[in-house]
Design a protein around this motif. Structure first.
Motif, mmCIF file in Angstrom:
data_model
loop_
_atom_site.group_PDB
_atom_site.id
_atom_site.type_symbol
_atom_site.label_atom_id
_atom_site.label_comp_id
_atom_site.label_asym_id
_atom_site.label_seq_id
_atom_site.Cartn_x
_atom_site.Cartn_y
_atom_site.Cartn_z
ATOM 1 N N PHE A 181 0.853 -1.185 -0.005
ATOM 2 C CA PHE A 181 -0.126 -0.018 0.210
ATOM 3 C C PHE A 181 0.910 1.207 -0.077
ATOM 4 O O PHE A 181 1.619 1.376 0.946
ATOM 5 N N ASN A 182 0.899 1.840 -0.980
ATOM 6 C CA ASN A 182 1.698 3.245 -1.151
ATOM 7 C C ASN A 182 1.191 4.683 -0.677
ATOM 8 O O ASN A 182 -0.251 4.711 -1.397
ATOM 9 N N VAL A 183 1.723 5.410 -0.121
ATOM 10 C CA VAL A 183 1.063 6.853 0.165
ATOM 11 C C VAL A 183 2.204 7.931 -0.210
ATOM 12 O O VAL A 183 3.400 7.540 0.023
ATOM 13 N N ASN A 184 1.885 8.710 -1.070
ATOM 14 C CA ASN A 184 2.679 9.841 -1.349
ATOM 15 C C ASN A 184 2.751 11.152 -0.333
ATOM 16 O O ASN A 184 1.650 11.638 -0.320
ATOM 17 N N VAL A 185 3.700 11.190 0.446
ATOM 18 C CA VAL A 185 3.793 12.159 1.432
ATOM 19 C C VAL A 185 4.236 13.365 1.050
ATOM 20 O O VAL A 185 5.810 13.346 0.660
ATOM 21 N N GLY A 186 3.762 14.497 0.660
ATOM 22 C CA GLY A 186 4.226 15.772 0.370
ATOM 23 C C GLY A 186 5.278 16.146 1.430
ATOM 24 O O GLY A 186 4.998 16.373 2.431
ATOM 25 N N VAL A 187 6.264 16.586 0.581
ATOM 26 C CA VAL A 187 7.426 17.225 1.789
ATOM 27 C C VAL A 187 8.151 18.413 1.138
ATOM 28 O O VAL A 187 8.762 19.196 2.024
ATOM 29 N N HIS A 188 7.938 18.793 -0.208
ATOM 30 C CA HIS A 188 8.616 20.159 -0.477
ATOM 31 C C HIS A 188 8.308 21.287 0.002
ATOM 32 O O HIS A 188 9.337 22.172 0.289
ATOM 33 N N GLN A 189 6.993 21.482 0.544
ATOM 34 C CA GLN A 189 6.731 22.821 1.191
ATOM 35 C C GLN A 189 7.438 22.721 2.593
ATOM 36 O O GLN A 189 7.831 23.968 2.841
ATOM 37 N N ASP A 190 7.630 21.520 3.276
ATOM 38 C CA ASP A 190 8.189 21.612 4.460
ATOM 39 C C ASP A 190 9.713 22.215 4.254
ATOM 40 O O ASP A 190 10.436 22.723 5.163
ATOM 41 N N PHE A 285 7.919 14.824 -3.052
ATOM 42 C CA PHE A 285 6.948 13.626 -2.322
ATOM 43 C C PHE A 285 7.975 12.496 -1.624
ATOM 44 O O PHE A 285 8.945 12.262 -2.514
ATOM 45 N N MET A 286 7.754 11.900 -0.562
ATOM 46 C CA MET A 286 8.287 10.353 -0.503
ATOM 47 C C MET A 286 7.194 9.344 -0.549
ATOM 48 O O MET A 286 6.068 9.670 -0.037
ATOM 49 N N LYS A 287 7.526 8.417 -1.234
ATOM 50 C CA LYS A 287 6.662 7.484 -1.264
ATOM 51 C C LYS A 287 6.781 6.154 -0.134
ATOM 52 O O LYS A 287 7.852 5.687 -0.029
ATOM 53 N N ILE A 288 5.726 6.043 0.756
ATOM 54 C CA ILE A 288 6.035 5.222 1.784
ATOM 55 C C ILE A 288 5.196 4.055 1.521
ATOM 56 O O ILE A 288 4.016 3.980 1.003
ATOM 57 N N THR A 289 5.593 2.738 1.472
ATOM 58 C CA THR A 289 5.096 1.524 1.194
ATOM 59 C C THR A 289 4.963 0.847 2.634
ATOM 60 O O THR A 289 5.708 0.554 3.233
ATOM 61 N N SER A 290 3.640 0.424 2.880
ATOM 62 C CA SER A 290 3.357 -0.163 4.127
ATOM 63 C C SER A 290 2.581 -1.394 3.354
ATOM 64 O O SER A 290 2.281 -1.812 2.390
ATOM 65 N N ARG A 291 2.607 -2.505 4.628
ATOM 66 C CA ARG A 291 1.867 -3.993 4.055
ATOM 67 C C ARG A 291 1.129 -4.252 5.139
ATOM 68 O O ARG A 291 0.980 -4.144 5.900
ATOM 69 N N THR A 292 0.181 -5.140 4.487
ATOM 70 C CA THR A 292 -0.612 -5.727 5.281
ATOM 71 C C THR A 292 -1.197 -7.217 4.753
ATOM 72 O O THR A 292 -0.784 -7.579 3.715
ATOM 73 N N ASP A 293 -1.789 -8.251 5.261
ATOM 74 C CA ASP A 293 -2.422 -9.499 5.002
ATOM 75 C C ASP A 293 -3.966 -9.262 4.716
ATOM 76 O O ASP A 293 -4.632 -8.638 5.465
ATOM 77 N N LEU A 294 -4.367 -10.057 3.861
ATOM 78 C CA LEU A 294 -5.793 -10.055 3.570
ATOM 79 C C LEU A 294 -6.283 -11.485 3.378
ATOM 80 O O LEU A 294 -5.251 -12.255 2.798
ATOM 81 N N GLY A 295 -7.536 -11.766 3.521
ATOM 82 C CA GLY A 295 -8.005 -13.096 3.240
ATOM 83 C C GLY A 295 -9.559 -13.363 3.435
ATOM 84 O O GLY A 295 -10.229 -12.247 3.755
ATOM 85 N N PHE A 312 10.476 16.724 11.386
ATOM 86 C CA PHE A 312 11.243 16.624 9.830
ATOM 87 C C PHE A 312 11.650 18.077 9.850
ATOM 88 O O PHE A 312 13.051 18.335 9.544
ATOM 89 N N LYS A 313 10.963 18.944 10.026
ATOM 90 C CA LYS A 313 11.431 20.296 10.108
ATOM 91 C C LYS A 313 12.349 20.960 10.937
ATOM 92 O O LYS A 313 13.041 21.496 10.620
#
Length: 322
Positions: A181-190, A285-295, A312-313
């Motif tokens: 599961f990928n989330v793009n976290v915006g960082v350039h403004q900081d 931005f930084m692409k953060i990859t998280s993982r989970t299990d499903l079934g 971070f700042k």
């Protein structure tokens, strides 16, 4: 009206995905059925489990078996069901792997002489899932919202299986392991708000000097460079830029991210760069990859990703106060 459009789009997407899911699952279960059929002459099957290893796009079929007594004329069990990625058999007594499997061009075979009659074993067989669209068709991923404040930004993550009926099989349930599961976290403004304007001017001047310029324009840039030599950090621009870039390495940026609930943090990587300079490399931005299990027992997963932007700042501030 907008909700109706979204619902209609999801229905259409689900209709398109269903044939892909059914085709792959049918191939997986047909292969499992043939393995069961081939193995029944030499083993008693006591349990089954079907797993999809998501990052590698692999079908893993695990079977608990009891070895039957082999005859002199039947001392190998052969499975010619397509190229196998990995096959392993281990004894449930001591959990030791047994060197009893040989791969062949179209599958694998088990050397029955190396197994003990009446002993329990676990056989794991892995095949590659050839359809590259299978996982995206099977799992719906959605960042529900993002809630920013002065200290952090919170992202809500939801991953959910589509077409659960396609995952039900008489050859064992099908579970998914490590769904990305990928989330793009915006960082350039900081970054921009914490880098002094004077330092940006120094970097811009140095950057322009590296490009092809006319003699008059080059002279003006050298004059400007001379006027900023007395500014803080003059002559240390590359050192500071290197320290800023280090904050975006997977090891360093990990400190500014928390993942909780049904997901666990896996990795991060830089997105596209803000500037087109050869020596400036902080990303938009930084692409953060998280993982989970499903079934079938867990068709949906919910979690949160928190970007600790205040920390971070502060880390950027520290670089300019050294």
């Amino acid at each position: 009206m907008e909700d109706e459009i979204i619902k209609t789009s999801a229905t259409i997407a689900g209709a398109v995905a269903k044939p892909i899911i059914q085709k792959v699952v049918e191939k997986m279960t047909t292969r499992a059925a043939k393995i069961d059929q081939n193995i029944s002459d030499t083993f008693q099957i006591t349990g089954r489990e079907m797993t999809v290893l998501c990052p590698e796009s692999i079908q893993k079929y695990s079977i608990s078996i009891i070895s039957k007594k082999s005859s002199f004329f039947h001392n190998k069990a052969r499975f010619e069901l397509g190229k196998v990625r990995r096959a392993n058999i281990r004894s449930l007594v001591g959990l030791e792997s047994i060197n009893a499997i040989n791969t062949i061009d179209n599958g694998f075979e088990i050397d029955l002489k190396k197994l003990k009659s009446g002993e329990r074993y676990n056989l794991d067989i892995e095949y590659s899932i050839e359809d590259p669209n299978f996982l995206d068709s099977l799992v719906n991923r959605e960042v529900v919202n993002e809630t920013p404040n002065d200290d952090s930004t919170e992202y809500w993550m939801v991953a959910q299986l589509k077409h659960l009926e396609s995952l039900k099989s008489e050859y064992g349930r099908i579970d998914l392991r490590d769904v990305d599961f990928n989330v793009n976290v915006g960082v350039h403004q900081d970054v921009n708000t914490k880098i002094p304007d004077g330092f940006k001017d120094q970097v811009e001047t140095l950057s322009q000097l590296t490009k092809k310029k006319g003699r008059a324009e080059k002279f003006k840039l050298f004059q400007k460079l001379m006027t900023i030599q007395n500014k803080p950090l003059a002559g240390k621009e590359f050192e500071v830029l290197g320290n800023i870039a280090e904050l975006f390495s997977p090891v360093s940026f990990r400190k500014f991210v928390d993942v909780s609930k049904d997901f666990h943090y896996y990795n991060c990587e830089k997105g596209t760069n803000v500037y087109d300079y050869s020596f400036v490399s902080w990303p938009k931005f930084m692409k953060i990859t998280s993982r989970t299990d499903l079934g079938l027992d867990k068709p949906a997963a919910k979690g949160t990703l928190i970007y600790k932007k205040s920390d971070f700042k502060s880390a950027i501030d520290h670089l300019f106060k050294k």
